[in-house]
Write an enzyme that holds these catalytic residues in place. Structure first.
Site, PDB file in Angstrom:
ATOM      1  N   LYS A 111      -4.886  -3.001  13.502  1.00  0.00           N
ATOM      2  CA  LYS A 111      -3.674  -3.414  14.225  1.00  0.00           C
ATOM      3  C   LYS A 111      -4.021  -4.283  15.440  1.00  0.00           C
ATOM      4  CE  LYS A 111      -0.163  -1.837  11.888  1.00  0.00           C
ATOM      5  NZ  LYS A 111      -0.800  -1.587  10.615  1.00  0.00           N
ATOM      6  N   LYS A 194      -4.726  -4.456  -1.264  1.00  0.00           N
ATOM      7  CA  LYS A 194      -3.677  -3.436  -1.128  1.00  0.00           C
ATOM      8  C   LYS A 194      -2.282  -4.036  -1.146  1.00  0.00           C
ATOM      9  CE  LYS A 194      -2.164  -0.557   2.474  1.00  0.00           C
ATOM     10  NZ  LYS A 194      -2.360   0.115   3.743  1.00  0.00           N
ATOM     11  N   LYS A 197       3.663  -3.611   2.773  1.00  0.00           N
ATOM     12  CA  LYS A 197       4.888  -4.260   3.223  1.00  0.00           C
ATOM     13  C   LYS A 197       4.643  -5.235   4.368  1.00  0.00           C
ATOM     14  CE  LYS A 197       6.082   0.503   4.181  1.00  0.00           C
ATOM     15  NZ  LYS A 197       6.912   1.609   3.984  1.00  0.00           N
TER      16      LYS A 197
HETATM   17  P1  TYM Z   1       3.286   4.151   4.823  1.00  0.00           P
HETATM   18  O1  TYM Z   1       4.710   4.122   5.184  1.00  0.00           O
HETATM   19  O2  TYM Z   1       2.425   2.977   5.127  1.00  0.00           O
HETATM   20  O3  TYM Z   1       3.122   4.421   3.282  1.00  0.00           O
HETATM   21  C1  TYM Z   1       3.735   5.525   2.651  1.00  0.00           C
HETATM   22  C2  TYM Z   1       2.849   6.076   1.552  1.00  0.00           C
HETATM   23  O4  TYM Z   1       2.567   5.058   0.593  1.00  0.00           O
HETATM   24  C3  TYM Z   1       1.169   4.976   0.401  1.00  0.00           C
HETATM   25  N1  TYM Z   1       0.798   3.579   0.111  1.00  0.00           N
HETATM   26  C4  TYM Z   1       0.024   3.233  -0.915  1.00  0.00           C
HETATM   27  N2  TYM Z   1      -0.551   3.960  -1.871  1.00  0.00           N
HETATM   28  C5  TYM Z   1      -1.268   3.297  -2.809  1.00  0.00           C
HETATM   29  N3  TYM Z   1      -1.406   1.953  -2.836  1.00  0.00           N
HETATM   30  C6  TYM Z   1      -0.830   1.173  -1.880  1.00  0.00           C
HETATM   31  N4  TYM Z   1      -0.964  -0.132  -1.927  1.00  0.00           N
HETATM   32  C7  TYM Z   1      -0.079   1.815  -0.855  1.00  0.00           C
HETATM   33  N5  TYM Z   1       0.624   1.363   0.213  1.00  0.00           N
HETATM   34  C8  TYM Z   1       1.157   2.462   0.792  1.00  0.00           C
HETATM   35  C9  TYM Z   1       0.550   5.443   1.706  1.00  0.00           C
HETATM   36  O5  TYM Z   1      -0.769   5.897   1.488  1.00  0.00           O
HETATM   37  C10 TYM Z   1       1.483   6.548   2.079  1.00  0.00           C
HETATM   38  O6  TYM Z   1       1.127   7.746   1.409  1.00  0.00           O
HETATM   39  N6  TYM Z   1       1.089   7.053   8.191  1.00  0.00           N
HETATM   40  C11 TYM Z   1       1.953   7.079   7.028  1.00  0.00           C
HETATM   41  C12 TYM Z   1       3.294   7.744   7.268  1.00  0.00           C
HETATM   42  C13 TYM Z   1       3.186   9.105   7.821  1.00  0.00           C
HETATM   43  C14 TYM Z   1       2.699  10.268   7.147  1.00  0.00           C
HETATM   44  C15 TYM Z   1       2.802  11.331   8.089  1.00  0.00           C
HETATM   45  C16 TYM Z   1       2.209  10.489   5.878  1.00  0.00           C
HETATM   46  C17 TYM Z   1       3.551   9.486   9.068  1.00  0.00           C
HETATM   47  N7  TYM Z   1       3.325  10.824   9.226  1.00  0.00           N
HETATM   48  C18 TYM Z   1       2.423  12.627   7.754  1.00  0.00           C
HETATM   49  C19 TYM Z   1       1.806  11.786   5.565  1.00  0.00           C
HETATM   50  C20 TYM Z   1       1.923  12.830   6.478  1.00  0.00           C
HETATM   51  C21 TYM Z   1       2.200   5.634   6.619  1.00  0.00           C
HETATM   52  O7  TYM Z   1       2.109   4.734   7.375  1.00  0.00           O
HETATM   53  O8  TYM Z   1       2.604   5.481   5.365  1.00  0.00           O
END
Ligand code: TYM
Length: 331
Positions: A111, A194, A197
């Site tokens: 970031k 990857k 978004k």
């Molecule tokens: P976020 O919003 O970026 O993504 C949500 C979930 O989607 C998965 N993901 C992917 N999995 C496989 N291939 C990809 N290209 C891909 N892009 C996204 C992410 O691994 C995630 O599981 N930090 C987290 C949100 C969060 C969270 C938590 C998750 C906040 N608190 C507590 C678990 C437990 C995040 O940014 O996910």
């Protein structure tokens, strides 16, 4: 029966990586576990501090949760900011989180590179907020994609540290989990590793994309000028296409294109056409349900209220006990 927690940030529509990295596991896990699935709207402010339509983004993800098969009666579906107890636990965890370990976190370093104009304290302490989300329900399993592995490792560090510092055996050690598979990473269409978004719009396919949009994006996917000799590494774009195909197409279709690649006769255009149709077949039922759910405001309101109530009962109990352990007492 395990306690399961996971969340997704509301920064737009959910893409195929979100589905295969997380949602698919959510749907399976709700059957046999005590599950808490939430929309991480506090977290979304670390990258989008002044969102144009925060509520609309939250609604989008809630609709997508339901359309993918999450059941508000079986799992607790809630919005992170409906649970201010999380903010209190986050504050308390931050007292025992060290700047050095937070600065070393890969997502923070990334970031710093991608949004140098806004390296805020929320970004630095992103992992403690995520740890609070998880341990506030004293969860054991966290269904996530591979990109969240390090955050989970930090969650274990913070949970263990709390237990050690206060001489208790209170928080379990949560583990990252993807149902029946290794942790998943869905690649991007633009040749990047990857689907994400935050990348350019041709990187991702969203569950809400129309068939025309899906065809257009897949046809534009990055490839190369043709097959390389066996034994030579393939280009990342082509690896990604085969990887995506393994998720959406039947095994004999994948074998067919693997065979034409090996024999040097592959036409990437044909492969993309097939992949696009298979993705459309997969996403269409979700898209149809989303359109119906998005119109049903009163149902969404009921789901969010029920989720908030169930989540708060669990979180309030944890925070009460944490206060006691640390030594806060009321007069
Ligand atoms: P976020 O919003 O970026 O993504 C949500 C979930 O989607 C998965 N993901 C992917 N999995 C496989 N291939 C990809 N290209 C891909 N892009 C996204 C992410 O691994 C995630 O599981 N930090 C987290 C949100 C969060 C969270 C938590 C998750 C906040 N608190 C507590 C678990 C437990 C995040 O940014 O996910």
């Amino acid at each position: 029966m395990d306690i399961v927690v996971s969340g997704i940030r509301p920064t737009g529509n959910l893409h195929l990586g979100n589905y295969f990295g997380a949602l698919k596991s959510f749907v399976k896990m709700q059957e046999e576990n005590q599950c808490f699935f939430f929309i991480a709207d506090y977290h979304s402010l670390t990258t989008h501090p002044t969102p144009a339509d925060l509520h609309g983004n939250v609604k989008t993800v809630l609709v997508e949760f339901l359309a993918c098969g999450l059941d508000p009666e079986k799992a607790t579906l809630y919005i992170q900011s409906d649970l201010p107890e999380t903010a209190e636990l986050y504050l308390l965890l931050n007292m025992n989180a060290y700047i050095g370990e937070l600065e070393r976190c890969t997502s923070f370093k990334e970031k710093i590179r991608t949004q140098p104009q806004n390296v805020n304290a929320g970004l630095l302490t992103y992992p403690t907020l995520m740890a609070a989300d998880i341990i506030i329900h004293r969860a054991a399993k966290v269904p996530v994609g591979k990109d969240q592995e390090q955050h989970l490792e930090m969650t274990r560090t913070f949970a263990n540290r709390f237990n050690r510092l206060y001489s208790v055996d209170f928080f379990p050690e949560p583990v990252a989990f993807n149902f029946g598979e290794n942790l998943v990473k869905i690649p991007g269409l633009d040749g990047s590793l990857k689907m994400s978004k935050s990348e350019n719009e041709n990187n991702s396919i969203f569950l809400a994309d129309s068939p025309e949009v899906i065809r257009k994006k897949v046809m534009k996917a990055v490839t190369d000028s043709g097959p390389v000799d066996p034994g030579q590494p393939r280009s990342q774009g082509v690896i990604n296409l085969f990887d995506l195909m393994s998720y959406f197409s039947a095994p004999d279709v994948v074998n067919h294109f693997e065979g034409t690649y090996q024999s040097g006769n592959i036409r990437y255009g044909d492969m993309k056409k097939q992949l696009a149709e298979d993705i459309i077949l997969f996403t269409t039922p979700f898209r149809e349900k989303m359109m119906a759910l998005a119109a049903d405001e009163s149902y969404l309101k009921k789901v969010a209220a029920l989720g908030a109530e169930k989540a708060r009962a669990s979180a309030a109990k944890t925070v009460r006990e944490v206060r006691e352990i640390i030594g806060f007492k009321s007069f």
